[in-house]
Write an enzyme that holds these catalytic residues in place. Structure first.
Site, short mmCIF file in Angstrom:
data_model
loop_
_atom_site.label_atom_id
_atom_site.label_comp_id
_atom_site.label_asym_id
_atom_site.label_seq_id
_atom_site.Cartn_x
_atom_site.Cartn_y
_atom_site.Cartn_z
N THR A 76 40.11 14.02 47.29
CA THR A 76 40.78 13.00 48.10
C THR A 76 42.28 13.24 48.06
O THR A 76 42.96 13.24 49.09
CB THR A 76 40.43 11.58 47.58
N CYS A 330 22.70 -0.91 55.12
CA CYS A 330 22.46 -1.82 54.00
C CYS A 330 22.89 -1.24 52.66
O CYS A 330 23.18 -1.96 51.73
CB CYS A 330 20.99 -2.17 53.93
#
Ligand SMILES: *Cc1c(COP(=O)(O)O)cnc(C)c1O
Length: 406
Positions: A76, A330
């Site tokens: 990242t 979900c």
């Protein structure tokens, strides 16, 4: 022989640390704890030596030189540094960046951030197979384009982009080429020279190393790439990334690269065979299953499949002794189904029932066979409860049905 449950098959999310990597790291927490920047004593020298050894191991894996490797806190940070670092350094030259729709969030959100600061970003669409079109890429280049950033292999569908061809284009146009290499490095041969890559982001924990450490390759010759730092401080890593080096983590990353380089041909072939066994096993007993993305241009350890006529959440609950990832809303933090599958043109229904199987070094054939059996059992059971599946089997075109509202 019974397999040990739960089974871990989510190796694109993270991997366990290889015991050989742990063993190499351990002394650097205890007797060799020195700060690699301490120049006045043997504790510091030992730390520095270990870091330089790791730098050479990382470089060797991607055909770079050790001086071209910068250590970071993970991919990242590497993605942020390669994009923001070029954007800031060359903003006088141009303000246009090209990327693609299915990059990792570390790239997409970095680009979005730059848009707030006067940069223009083109997000190329992907084709149905999950790869960008080279014609689209060429058409998007303007005189203001300073950076093209396209990932080597996608973390959801494992699809590999035409990196060498993109590298040729960027080179011809004198535009920097930054690559998120996280899923590809250590899994398939990556060669920054052959592919004309100028910047390459790497993460340790995706290749059986520790979490929280990564690297950025920054080309030094032909051309020499200069970057603005995003973290200021003591001037470590030739000023590109200040902060006391994570010596044990870096040692672990180096060892992970060494092991990956040595074992890649054999491991790649083994995982490809397991992946193909998984795919064939599922397809032999289940109809209406669909592979997402190209099978031809794909990491050997990835299978991403959608299972029509089941409910995504029920499917995941049914296979709760298998750790996999899903394109369903979900299970993830966001409410949308996978933006990657959406960009491929996969409909919402199929995106919701997609499963990413990420095979890894420690998966066995017994585990794969268990996963095949379990998937068949659960999908079959859920379909038995599905009136839609029954109708489809009877030849009723569900998409043409008119639904009655009460
Ligand atoms: C995991 C991953 C990242 C982020 O790496 P971290 O080291 O976890 O920060 C970036 N890009 C891709 C493609 C990934 O799979």
């Amino acid at each position: 022989m019974a397999v040990k449950l739960p089974i871990y098959m989510d190796n694109h999310a993270t991997t366990p640390v290889d015991p050989r990597v742990i063993e190499t790291m351990l002394p650097y927490f205890t007797e060799k704890f020195g700060n690699a920047a301490s120049r006045n004593h043997s504790f510091g020298w030992a730390g520095e030596e270990a870091v330089e050894n790791a730098r050479a191991q990382v470089a060797a894996l991607i055909n770079a030189t050790p001086k071209e490797i910068i250590f970071t806190s993970g991919a990242t940070e590497s993605d942020n540094l390669m994009i923001k670092g070029i954007a800031e350094m060359f903003r006088e030259k141009g303000n246009h960046i090209i990327t693609q729709a299915i990059e990792h969030k570390a790239v997409l959100d970095t680009c979005k951030n730059l848009e707030k600061h006067g940069f223009e970003v083109t997000y190329l669409p992907v084709q149905r197979d999950g790869r960008i079109s080279l014609d689209d890429l060429k058409a998007a280049i303007t005189p203001k384009t300073i950076l093209i950033t396209i990932m080597y292999a996608n973390n959801e569908i494992g699809v590999i982009n035409p990196i060498a061809e993109i590298g040729k284009i960027t080179k011809e146009h004198g535009i920097f080429f930054a690559v998120d290499g996280v899923q590809a490095v250590g899994k398939v041969p990556v060669d920054v020279q052959k592919d004309n890559i100028d910047l390459l982001a790497i993460s340790a924990h995706k290749i059986y190393g520790p979490k929280g450490v990564g690297a950025l390759y920054v080309r030094r010759r032909n051309p020499r790439v200069q970057l603005s730092a995003i973290i200021d401080g003591g001037g470590h890593e030739r000023g590109m990334r200040s902060g006391t080096l994570n010596v044990p983590g870096i040692v672990g990353l180096g060892k992970a690269c060494e092991v990956a380089q040595k074992e890649m041909p054999e491991e790649g072939a083994r995982l490809r065979a397991l992946r193909d066994r998984l795919k064939a096993g599922l397809e032999a007993k289940l109809d209406e299953v669909y592979v997402n993305g190209s099978m031809e241009h794909r990491l050997p350890n990835n299978l991403n499949m959608s299972f029509a006529y089941v409910e995504g959440e029920s499917l995941l609950m049914g296979i709760n002794d298998i750790a996999v990832s899903s394109g369903s809303a979900c299970t993830s933090a966001t409410l949308e189904p996978s933006y990657v599958l959406k960009a491929l043109g996969v409909g919402e229904d199929l995106a919701h029932t997609s499963i990413r199987f990420g095979l890894g070094r420690f998966n066995t054939q017994e585990e794969v066979d268990y996963v095949i059996e379990k998937m068949i059992q659960v999908v079959t059971k859920l379909r038995e409860l599905s009136p839609l599946y029954e109708m489809a089997k009877e030849g009723i075109d569900i998409s043409k049905m008119k639904w009655q509202t009460a």
